[in-house]
Structure formats: C-alpha cells, structure tokens
Design a protein around this motif. Structure first.
Motif, PDB file in Angstrom:
ATOM      1  N   VAL A   1      -6.878   2.561  -2.742  1.00 42.95           N
ATOM      2  CA  VAL A   1      -5.503   2.826  -2.309  1.00 42.95           C
ATOM      3  C   VAL A   1      -4.676   3.171  -3.534  1.00 42.95           C
ATOM      4  O   VAL A   1      -4.614   2.401  -4.494  1.00 42.95           O
ATOM      5  CB  VAL A   1      -4.897   1.615  -1.571  1.00 42.95           C
ATOM      6  CG1 VAL A   1      -3.433   1.883  -1.223  1.00 42.95           C
ATOM      7  CG2 VAL A   1      -5.699   1.308  -0.318  1.00 42.95           C
ATOM      8  N   TRP A   2      -4.056   4.344  -3.481  1.00 40.18           N
ATOM      9  CA  TRP A   2      -3.235   4.851  -4.590  1.00 40.18           C
ATOM     10  C   TRP A   2      -1.772   4.562  -4.260  1.00 40.18           C
ATOM     11  O   TRP A   2      -1.164   5.211  -3.425  1.00 40.18           O
ATOM     12  CB  TRP A   2      -3.492   6.343  -4.738  1.00 40.18           C
ATOM     13  CG  TRP A   2      -2.739   7.027  -5.838  1.00 40.18           C
ATOM     14  CD1 TRP A   2      -2.073   6.468  -6.873  1.00 40.18           C
ATOM     15  CD2 TRP A   2      -2.584   8.452  -5.983  1.00 40.18           C
ATOM     16  NE1 TRP A   2      -1.501   7.431  -7.668  1.00 40.18           N
ATOM     17  CE2 TRP A   2      -1.810   8.654  -7.147  1.00 40.18           C
ATOM     18  CE3 TRP A   2      -3.032   9.555  -5.240  1.00 40.18           C
ATOM     19  CZ2 TRP A   2      -1.463   9.937  -7.581  1.00 40.18           C
ATOM     20  CZ3 TRP A   2      -2.687  10.822  -5.686  1.00 40.18           C
ATOM     21  CH2 TRP A   2      -1.914  11.010  -6.835  1.00 40.18           C
ATOM     22  N   PHE A   3      -1.206   3.553  -4.909  1.00 38.43           N
ATOM     23  CA  PHE A   3       0.211   3.213  -4.724  1.00 38.43           C
ATOM     24  C   PHE A   3       1.069   4.199  -5.510  1.00 38.43           C
ATOM     25  O   PHE A   3       0.770   4.504  -6.658  1.00 38.43           O
ATOM     26  CB  PHE A   3       0.476   1.789  -5.201  1.00 38.43           C
ATOM     27  CG  PHE A   3      -0.086   0.716  -4.298  1.00 38.43           C
ATOM     28  CD1 PHE A   3       0.736   0.044  -3.412  1.00 38.43           C
ATOM     29  CD2 PHE A   3      -1.436   0.373  -4.332  1.00 38.43           C
ATOM     30  CE1 PHE A   3       0.230  -0.943  -2.572  1.00 38.43           C
ATOM     31  CE2 PHE A   3      -1.957  -0.597  -3.503  1.00 38.43           C
ATOM     32  CZ  PHE A   3      -1.120  -1.267  -2.622  1.00 38.43           C
ATOM     33  N   ARG A   4       2.157   4.653  -4.898  1.00 38.30           N
ATOM     34  CA  ARG A   4       3.079   5.581  -5.561  1.00 38.30           C
ATOM     35  C   ARG A   4       4.518   5.111  -5.346  1.00 38.30           C
ATOM     36  O   ARG A   4       5.025   4.345  -6.155  1.00 38.30           O
ATOM     37  CB  ARG A   4       2.890   7.013  -5.037  1.00 38.30           C
ATOM     38  CG  ARG A   4       1.555   7.648  -5.448  1.00 38.30           C
ATOM     39  CD  ARG A   4       0.681   7.879  -4.253  1.00 38.30           C
ATOM     40  NE  ARG A   4       1.152   8.911  -3.358  1.00 38.30           N
ATOM     41  CZ  ARG A   4       0.806  10.201  -3.397  1.00 38.30           C
ATOM     42  NH1 ARG A   4      -0.029  10.615  -4.332  1.00 38.30           N
ATOM     43  NH2 ARG A   4       1.245  11.066  -2.516  1.00 38.30           N
TER      44      ARG A   4
ATOM     45  N   LEU B   1      -2.548   1.127   2.784  1.00 43.23           N
ATOM     46  CA  LEU B   1      -3.382  -0.060   2.573  1.00 43.23           C
ATOM     47  C   LEU B   1      -3.993  -0.517   3.893  1.00 43.23           C
ATOM     48  O   LEU B   1      -5.178  -0.881   3.954  1.00 43.23           O
ATOM     49  CB  LEU B   1      -2.541  -1.175   1.945  1.00 43.23           C
ATOM     50  CG  LEU B   1      -3.263  -2.490   1.632  1.00 43.23           C
ATOM     51  CD1 LEU B   1      -4.441  -2.257   0.705  1.00 43.23           C
ATOM     52  CD2 LEU B   1      -2.278  -3.504   1.027  1.00 43.23           C
ATOM     53  N   TYR B   2      -3.217  -0.494   4.955  1.00 43.39           N
ATOM     54  CA  TYR B   2      -3.740  -0.885   6.267  1.00 43.39           C
ATOM     55  C   TYR B   2      -4.883   0.036   6.700  1.00 43.39           C
ATOM     56  O   TYR B   2      -5.942  -0.436   7.140  1.00 43.39           O
ATOM     57  CB  TYR B   2      -2.622  -0.856   7.305  1.00 43.39           C
ATOM     58  CG  TYR B   2      -3.119  -1.101   8.710  1.00 43.39           C
ATOM     59  CD1 TYR B   2      -3.324  -2.390   9.174  1.00 43.39           C
ATOM     60  CD2 TYR B   2      -3.399  -0.023   9.548  1.00 43.39           C
ATOM     61  CE1 TYR B   2      -3.809  -2.619  10.461  1.00 43.39           C
ATOM     62  CE2 TYR B   2      -3.891  -0.245  10.840  1.00 43.39           C
ATOM     63  CZ  TYR B   2      -4.080  -1.538  11.287  1.00 43.39           C
ATOM     64  OH  TYR B   2      -4.565  -1.756  12.551  1.00 43.39           O
ATOM     65  N   HIS B   3      -4.667   1.336   6.579  1.00 40.14           N
ATOM     66  CA  HIS B   3      -5.710   2.283   6.999  1.00 40.14           C
ATOM     67  C   HIS B   3      -6.989   2.089   6.180  1.00 40.14           C
ATOM     68  O   HIS B   3      -8.094   2.166   6.714  1.00 40.14           O
ATOM     69  CB  HIS B   3      -5.203   3.721   6.872  1.00 40.14           C
ATOM     70  CG  HIS B   3      -4.136   4.068   7.869  1.00 40.14           C
ATOM     71  ND1 HIS B   3      -4.256   3.818   9.205  1.00 40.14           N
ATOM     72  CD2 HIS B   3      -2.927   4.653   7.707  1.00 40.14           C
ATOM     73  CE1 HIS B   3      -3.165   4.228   9.836  1.00 40.14           C
ATOM     74  NE2 HIS B   3      -2.345   4.740   8.951  1.00 40.14           N
ATOM     75  N   ALA B   4      -6.833   1.847   4.889  1.00 36.55           N
ATOM     76  CA  ALA B   4      -8.009   1.626   4.045  1.00 36.55           C
ATOM     77  C   ALA B   4      -8.742   0.350   4.455  1.00 36.55           C
ATOM     78  O   ALA B   4      -9.971   0.333   4.590  1.00 36.55           O
ATOM     79  CB  ALA B   4      -7.592   1.557   2.576  1.00 36.55           C
TER      80      ALA B   4
END
Length: 517
Positions: A19-22, A33-36
C-alpha cells in the motif's frame, strides 16, 4: 444475508501487496489499505518522501516548510498506528516503510524488493500526480506488478456526479443538489448515505505483513531529508490522525451547530481547523461528511453549511478532472484575454500585497496571518483574492502561486477554484462586478477590530470604528493611538472606488468581445 459494503474475498494469486500512502496518512477508513487487506495475504505499507517535490521546494528557498514537517510528524503517528494494529491482530513487526527519493523510481524498486504482486494507492487527479502515476504503473508492469487505485480523496469524484445530459457541472448549486441526491437525500436503493460508509480496515488487519528487518527503520527526521524545523509546533497545530480526531471532537462538541453564524468572523473560533488534515488525509472525508450529514438531518443548520463547504471541495476536484486546462488558464476561456496590470508598478503592488503593506488593515492582517502561520481564514481568502485581482488589477495566477507556496492546506483543485471564483474567471454564476470592499468587509466581519489588532499590533490603540480605515482618522486620533501613517502603517496603495471602476472597464471589454465574436 448481507455483506460488508466494500467486501472483497482474498485472492490466492495475490499473496503479497504494497500500500502506497500519499495524501491519505491514516489507518482508519482507508480505501487502498482495505482493498489490499481483503485481496492479499500479506500487506506492506510505505510512504515515499518524493524528491521531485522536495527538491523543488528547496530550490525555491523553502528549506523550512510547515507542510513537510506536518507530513513527517503524521508519518510517525501513522507508523505507530500500523504497529499497534498489527500487534492487536497477532502481527509483530508491522509498520510503515519510508523512503526518500523520486517516487516514480523509488516505489517500483521497493515493490520489487519486497516481492509483491500488486500495489494499492488512492486516486490523485492533479496533473503532476497523474504523470507520476503513469510512470509508476508502467515500471510496475515491466516487473509484472499490478497497480490498483481507489477513490479516497473525495466523496464523489471524476464522473460520478453529472448532469442529466452526462456533462460535468460548471455551477456549484446544481452540482450540490445532484451530489445530495446521489448521496441519498431522496433515498438510495443501497441505503441512505451508502457512500459515506467507512472501510472496516481493522477487521482484516491480520493480513498486515511484518517489515523485513532491513526496512524496519524509524521515520526519517527532517534533517535526514534536508529540511529545517518550522514554527509548526509553536502554532499548536496537532498532527497525524490522532491530532485530526482531537480537532474533530472539539468541533463537534463545541461549534458545529453554530458554524453557519461563526464561520465568517476571523476573530472568532468558528471553523473546524481540519483543512490541513483533510489535505493530507489524516482524517477521512467520508467521516467528516457523515458527521455533517447525520447532524444536518437532525436539524443542525451549522452542519448543513459545513457539509456544503465539503461539497465545494468535491466540486473543484471534479472541475480539475474534467477541465485540467484550469491549471494556468481561466475556466471561462474568454477571460484569458483580460489584460492584467504589469510592469514595475505592478511588481511593487504585488510585493506590498504579499508582505501585508497595502494600507488596508484587514487585507494586511490576513496576509500577516498567512505568512506567520501558513493558515488563512476562508472569508479572508476571498477578501485578499478580490483585492489582488480587482483592486490591484493583478493576475489571479500570481496570488494562486503565492498561496500554493505558503498555505499549509494547499490543494491544487481548491486553491485554483477559489482564486478563479474570486477573479470571476471560473465556475461562478455571479457576474464579474462582484468586488469586495475591503473596508466594509472589515467592518462587517471584524467589527471590533480584534483580528486586525492581533496581526497588526501597531494599530491596536486605534478605536474600533477607526481601525478599519486609518487614513480616514483625524490627526488627533492617530496621534493618540501613536500611529503615524507612512511610518507605523502605510497609506492605502490604491483607491478602492477608482480601482473598482477600472476593474469594471477591464472585464467589460472582454465581455463585449465575447458577445461580439
């Protein structure tokens, strides 16, 4: 049998994901994050301090930038929450991986190093972000890694709210009505307020992955990434999602029901002060809209007006998506032909505006607030933007760029939309002859002069009835207050009445050409 609103079964062919937080620096109600977590068996989390952005700040002399410090502090909070979430679900060693480099190369390299099969992140429709993401998608694809993106920055995005003919809206009020209808004000087949339901991240946190030992490092310090501390902590702006929830709780408990009355007065504690948190996603837009929506339906006028402000944000984001030309050009193309003031005199006027030396106290106090804190009250944003474009006759793009540098909550879509609204070149049903009078605005929204006194202490001894226009005070009153115009405070750099006539003429020429074409 019912299912969770965002449920997805785990996919056995996607054993690992990143998950790449931006601009979504939180754990709670996090779409990507949920989808991952629901589609992969192991999920790593990362953030990249993007040198493509940071190097440009440093090149412009911004070695100390409150936004960079806000992000850095928020990452510390995010890392702690990820670690705690993992531990609560039996995963030791979960946390945030932070890199410093060019995101379009650093992120694909990290994904390959971790051996993931998919990367998840939120949509970002700013032109530079779209270019960056296209590069990342291509480099990931070359390595056999899939990039999945999801809506998270707005409640409704892109083409989710369109006119009956399938066109994007260009005026706010019809857009707002359609937005509310889609949300469920008139009933929704999947339930009232369906689009505001949170993503239940914690329910699937067992899929968080421990960080490899070599990557289980502390969040870099400001010095590590080449930046200096600012006055952010002295300003007492809480950071991270922990800080966002503190502000939200305070707003909901103390002020939301009176928001419609208090929001326009800069000396009053009226706003939510969540704009910076909303910009960097330390709070979920769905949560804010849900709080407003629920209270509005309970009869709160303040919540209704606050929700309208959140809808404005969605509106400007869909404008940017459908009309990317607004970056650098007027939404109404005919207004690109406006002849703004230029030359040495214009440069002097612009410098006076930037530095709060216009001679109009409310304008100067607002600019002082921005320069000292990175924040400006929303009413004052309209006042100073109107003053720059319609009193000084300067190009709105100059003010937009100045705000982009100095605002803690700078958001391209909202900043561009607000400036074009003030300059009457954008999405606005009102005509160009809406010109704010800086004195009457001051008398109406800072009647006792308390905001002016806070940021222009040299005028603090003037009586409230005189502080809005010191040049109109009698010499004896100025002397009693210890104010010498031209020494302690400047005389007005422009006459508002004369400037108003010049603005009407400037816009009328363009309007007449458009009609005759």
């Amino acid at each position: 049998m019912t299912t969770a609103p965002h449920a997805h079964p785990p996919q056995p062919d996607l054993p690992r994901a990143l998950v790449w937080f931006r601009r979504d620096l939180r754990v709670d109600d996090h779409a990507a994050l949920y989808h991952a977590l629901t589609q992969a068996r192991q999920v790593y989390c990362a953030f990249v301090f993007d040198r493509s952005i940071l190097d440009a700040l440093q090149a412009a002399g911004r070695q100390a930038d409150r936004r960079v410090e806000f992000i850095r502090d928020s990452l510390v909070d995010l890392d702690a929450q990820l670690r705690a979430l993992g531990q609560a679900h039996g995963v030791e060693g979960a946390g945030l991986i932070v890199r410093h480099g060019h995101a379009d190369t650093e992120l694909p390299a990290l994904a390959a190093e971790l051996g993931v099969q998919a990367v998840y992140c939120a949509h970002d429709d700013e032109p530079a972000a779209l270019t960056r993401d296209a590069k990342v998608r291509g480099r990931l694809a070359d390595a056999g890694i899939v990039l999945h993106t999801a809506k998270d920055v707005t409640v409704f995005e892109r083409s989710e709210v369109l006119t009956a003919t399938g066109s994007p809206y260009g005026v706010f009020t019809p857009y707002k009505n359609a937005w509310l209808k889609k949300l469920g004000a008139a009933g929704h087949p999947r339930g009232d307020g369906f689009y505001l339901r949170p993503y239940p991240v914690a329910r699937h946190a067992r899929h968080l992955a421990p960080r490899p030992p070599a990557l289980a490092l502390a969040v870099p310090t400001l010095a590590d990434i080449g930046f200096l501390p600012t006055n952010l902590h002295q300003l007492k702006l809480p950071t991270g999602s922990t800080g966002a929830l503190e502000l939200l709780d305070d707003f909901l408990e103390q002020r939301i029901d009176g928001y419609h009355d208090a929001r326009d007065y800069p000396a009053v504690k009226g706003p939510s002060y969540l704009s910076t948190h909303l910009r960097f996603g330390t709070v979920s837009i769905r949560r804010l809209a849900r709080e407003a929506w629920d209270r509005m339906r309970g009869g709160s006028r303040g919540a209704e007006v606050w929700l309208s402000e959140l809808i404005w944000r969605d509106f400007y984001h869909q404008v940017l998506h459908h009309h990317p030309r607004v970056v650098g050009h007027a939404f109404r193309p005919e207004y690109d032909a406006i002849r703004w003031e230029h030359g040495k005199q214009a440069e002097a006027l612009f410098a006076a505006w930037c530095e709060g030396r216009t001679g109009y106290p409310l304008v100067d106090a607002a600019m002082a607030q921005l320069n000292q804190t990175g924040y400006m009250h929303n009413r004052l944003r309209m006042v100073v933007a109107s003053f720059l474009t319609k009193d000084l006759g300067l190009d709105w793009r100059r003010g937009e760029a100045y705000f982009a540098i100095h605002l803690n909550d700078f958001d391209l879509a909202a900043n561009n939309g607000g400036w074009q609204w003030a300059a009457s070149t954008g999405c606005d049903a009102q005509p160009y002859f809406r010109i704010f009078n800086p004195v009457s605005q001051s008398e109406r929204f800072d009647p006792e002069g308390r905001f002016i006194q806070r940021y222009l202490p040299q005028l603090a001894r003037l009586a409230p009835k005189l502080i809005h226009a010191p040049w109109q005070a009698r010499p004896v009153d100025l002397a009693a207050a210890g104010v010498v115009l031209g020494r302690d405070y400047p005389a007005p750099i422009v006459d508002h009445a004369a400037a108003r006539e010049q603005t009407l003429a400037r816009f009328a020429v363009v309007k007449s050409r458009a009609i005759g074409s």
